[in-house]
Design a protein around this motif. Structure first.
Motif, short mmCIF file in Angstrom:
data_model
loop_
_atom_site.label_atom_id
_atom_site.label_comp_id
_atom_site.label_asym_id
_atom_site.label_seq_id
_atom_site.Cartn_x
_atom_site.Cartn_y
_atom_site.Cartn_z
N LEU A 4 0.82 -1.20 0.00
CA LEU A 4 0.00 0.00 0.00
C LEU A 4 0.86 1.26 0.00
O LEU A 4 0.51 2.25 -0.64
CB LEU A 4 -0.95 -0.01 1.21
N ASN A 5 2.02 1.24 0.69
CA ASN A 5 2.92 2.39 0.68
C ASN A 5 3.41 2.67 -0.73
O ASN A 5 3.45 3.83 -1.17
CB ASN A 5 4.13 2.13 1.59
N TRP A 8 0.52 3.96 -2.91
CA TRP A 8 0.14 5.33 -2.51
C TRP A 8 1.11 6.33 -3.11
O TRP A 8 0.72 7.32 -3.72
CB TRP A 8 0.12 5.43 -0.98
N ILE A 12 0.39 9.21 -6.26
CA ILE A 12 0.58 10.65 -6.08
C ILE A 12 1.71 11.16 -6.98
O ILE A 12 1.53 12.15 -7.72
CB ILE A 12 0.86 10.97 -4.60
N TYR B 63 -7.84 7.74 7.17
CA TYR B 63 -7.57 6.66 6.21
C TYR B 63 -8.24 6.94 4.88
O TYR B 63 -7.67 6.76 3.82
CB TYR B 63 -8.05 5.32 6.78
N ALA B 66 -6.42 9.80 3.03
CA ALA B 66 -5.18 9.36 2.39
C ALA B 66 -5.48 8.66 1.08
O ALA B 66 -4.87 8.95 0.04
CB ALA B 66 -4.41 8.43 3.32
N ILE B 67 -6.44 7.73 1.10
CA ILE B 67 -6.77 6.97 -0.11
C ILE B 67 -7.39 7.87 -1.17
O ILE B 67 -7.00 7.86 -2.34
CB ILE B 67 -7.74 5.81 0.24
N ALA B 70 -4.90 10.35 -2.92
CA ALA B 70 -4.03 9.71 -3.92
C ALA B 70 -4.82 9.38 -5.18
O ALA B 70 -4.36 9.63 -6.31
CB ALA B 70 -3.41 8.45 -3.33
N PHE B 146 -9.59 -0.47 -2.46
CA PHE B 146 -8.89 0.52 -1.62
C PHE B 146 -9.82 1.13 -0.59
O PHE B 146 -9.44 1.39 0.56
CB PHE B 146 -8.27 1.62 -2.50
N ALA B 150 -9.46 0.84 3.42
CA ALA B 150 -9.35 2.05 4.24
C ALA B 150 -10.38 2.04 5.36
O ALA B 150 -10.08 2.34 6.52
CB ALA B 150 -9.53 3.30 3.37
#
Lengths: 292, 191
Positions: A4-5, A8, A12, B63, B66-67, B70, B146, B150
């Motif tokens: 996931l890191n 992510w 971006i 959470y 963040a998802i 992105a 995702f 999350a």
């Protein structure tokens, strides 16, 4: 680092670089947009001649990217088509009532002994899928309820029941910021879509004038089943290849809240040294949870 | 969304809609009545459980942010479109049209986005066409990976999701591949 890191960072970094690149490129070549209007594809091209126009179009593209992002993390926003959508905060806040209701109902089911009955019935079957859940633990009952809601397409109930199941699994997890094998298995099965009755898609197809709104159903059933089976087997494989998180109180687990020695295994007659903070006999709320 | 009159629907569909419409009220009835007869203090226990709702919902927020941030950046910049266009033609369009491929790619990231793309497929090819059929099958056998990760992990504050995303995405890929192969043969042989 877990996947996931990487994903992510990828989304971006690649997103913004692509956005910048295509903004500069489109300022040179012009923007071609196409949309579908009444079933016909309409294509429009805008070209920029002076450098000021080009700079303005690059600025606009940057503003759009930032604006879209802040829309989605905010409370509510309006799409270009004029629809109102919830952002991240809006979705979470909108969930309060639904989660509260189902957690309340689950507490009732627990107090009445219904969850215990379900857990006892399903435990033998879950031994294979969730070997780390102790026999008759309420986590089994909560997971069963979430699976059932998913299968029946009861979307409003499925997510709150899933959250309840995660809370039960977290009680068995000694490392609170890391997923246990049981959690990973539960999530993998959930994201592989357990749907048996795709009520919302059938309704959507019917509303679009389909003559056989449920015709895709057999194909969907088989592929859902194979997808879930893949998720199950892969999770099993990963559980075999990697170590599980420790149980609460086991070596390597988080210290319990407040820094006391583990409430699960209080050493009998543990001497409280002079000047040490007074230790309560039981930490409220944890004693019942940690002794299944 | 326009609703069609019940007379136009097949009988089994009316029955199934009736069952699913009453499922939740009946579950609530069963739990409350059972607890009440077992002399549980239903009101007090319910409130006790419901109290957690607020904390859980608030816990999910970081959470989701963040998802969503992105995904929003990846979509708004056009990167998602480029990726979809680049890969759309690795499968023959007669087997998997580019629009359906795009939908399958968007689905793990955005449920509403994928639904919008499915509606586009319906609008462009027709609900009862092969692309419409395939889009429905793919839509039904995949999840918004995702988002689910999350919400579920966020609700218990788990940050290290380990292999969940990897397993979920592989399972999704398998489900899409199986849907495509089966749809192709099923749609063209069963009338």
């Amino acid at each position: 680092m877990t996947l996931l890191n990487h994903i992510w960072a990828f989304l971006i970094i690649i997103g913004i670089i692509t956005g910048l690149g295509s903004a500069v490129y489109q300022a040179q070549t012009g923007v071609t947009t196409s949309r579908i209007e009444n079933g016909i594809r309409v294509t429009e091209t805008i070209e920029y001649s002076t450098w000021k126009e080009k700079a303005a179009s690059i600025t606009k593209a940057g503003n759009k990217i930032a604006g879209d992002m802040f829309d989605m993390v905010g409370f509510q926003y309006t799409t270009p088509e004029g629809k109102t959508r919830d952002g991240a905060v809006g979705i979470a806040i909108g969930y309060i009532g639904l989660i509260a209701f189902w957690l309340g109902l689950m507490k009732l089911a627990e107090a009445a002994g219904l969850v215990a009955v379900l857990s006892r019935i399903i435990s033998p079957f879950f031994r294979l899928i969730f070997p780390s859940i102790p026999r008759d633990h309420p986590a089994s009952g909560a997971i069963l309820l979430n699976f059932s809601a998913n299968m029946l397409g009861l979307d409003n109930a499925a997510t709150p029941l899933g959250i309840k199941a995660m809370q039960e699994l977290q009680k068995l997890n000694g490392k609170k910021d890391t997923a246990s094998h049981a959690m990973c298995m539960f999530l993998a099965l959930n994201v592989s879509s357990l749907t048996i009755i795709p009520a919302s898609i059938i309704a959507l197809r019917a509303s679009q004038g389909s003559v056989s709104p449920a015709r895709f159903w057999p194909v969907m059933l088989v592929s859902t089943f194979i997808g879930s089976l893949t998720a199950l087997l892969l999770s099993k494989l990963m559980a075999r290849l990697t170590p599980d998180t420790p149980r609460p109180g086991e070596p390597g687990s988080d210290p319990p809240d407040g820094g006391f020695s583990s409430p699960l295994t209080p050493a009998p007659g543990d001497p409280v040294g002079p000047g040490a903070p007074p230790m309560p006999a039981t930490v409220p709320g944890t004693a019942a949870e940690t002794t299944p | 969304m326009k609703t069609i009159s019940p007379d136009m629907m097949p009988g089994w569909q009316i029955l199934s809609e009736m069952t699913s419409g009453w499922m939740i009220p009946l579950i609530i009835l069963f739990v409350v009545a059972y607890a009440y007869l077992r002399k549980v203090k239903v009101y007090e226990v319910f409130v006790e459980g419901a109290k957690e709702g607020f904390d859980v919902a608030v816990m999910i927020i970081p959470y989701l942010i963040a998802i969503f941030a992105a995904i929003a950046l990846f979509r708004a910049s056009g990167a998602l479109d480029y990726v979809a266009k680049a890969f759309a033609h690795i499968v023959a369009p007669a087997v998997m049209p580019a629009e359906v491929f795009m939908m399958a790619l968007v689905k793990p990231m955005s449920g509403s986005g994928a639904r919008g793309l499915m509606m586009d497929v319906f609008g462009q090819y027709g609900v009862d066409s092969y692309p419409g059929f395939l889009a429905s099958a793919v839509q039904g056998s995949t999840e918004t990976t995702f988002y689910v990760v999350a919400v579920y992990f966020g609700a218990v504050n788990v940050r290290n999701t380990r292999y969940t995303i990897g397993v979920g995405l592989i399972a999704e890929f398998v489900a899409v591949a199986v849907s495509t192969v089966l749809s192709y043969f099923y749609f063209n042989s069963v009338q």
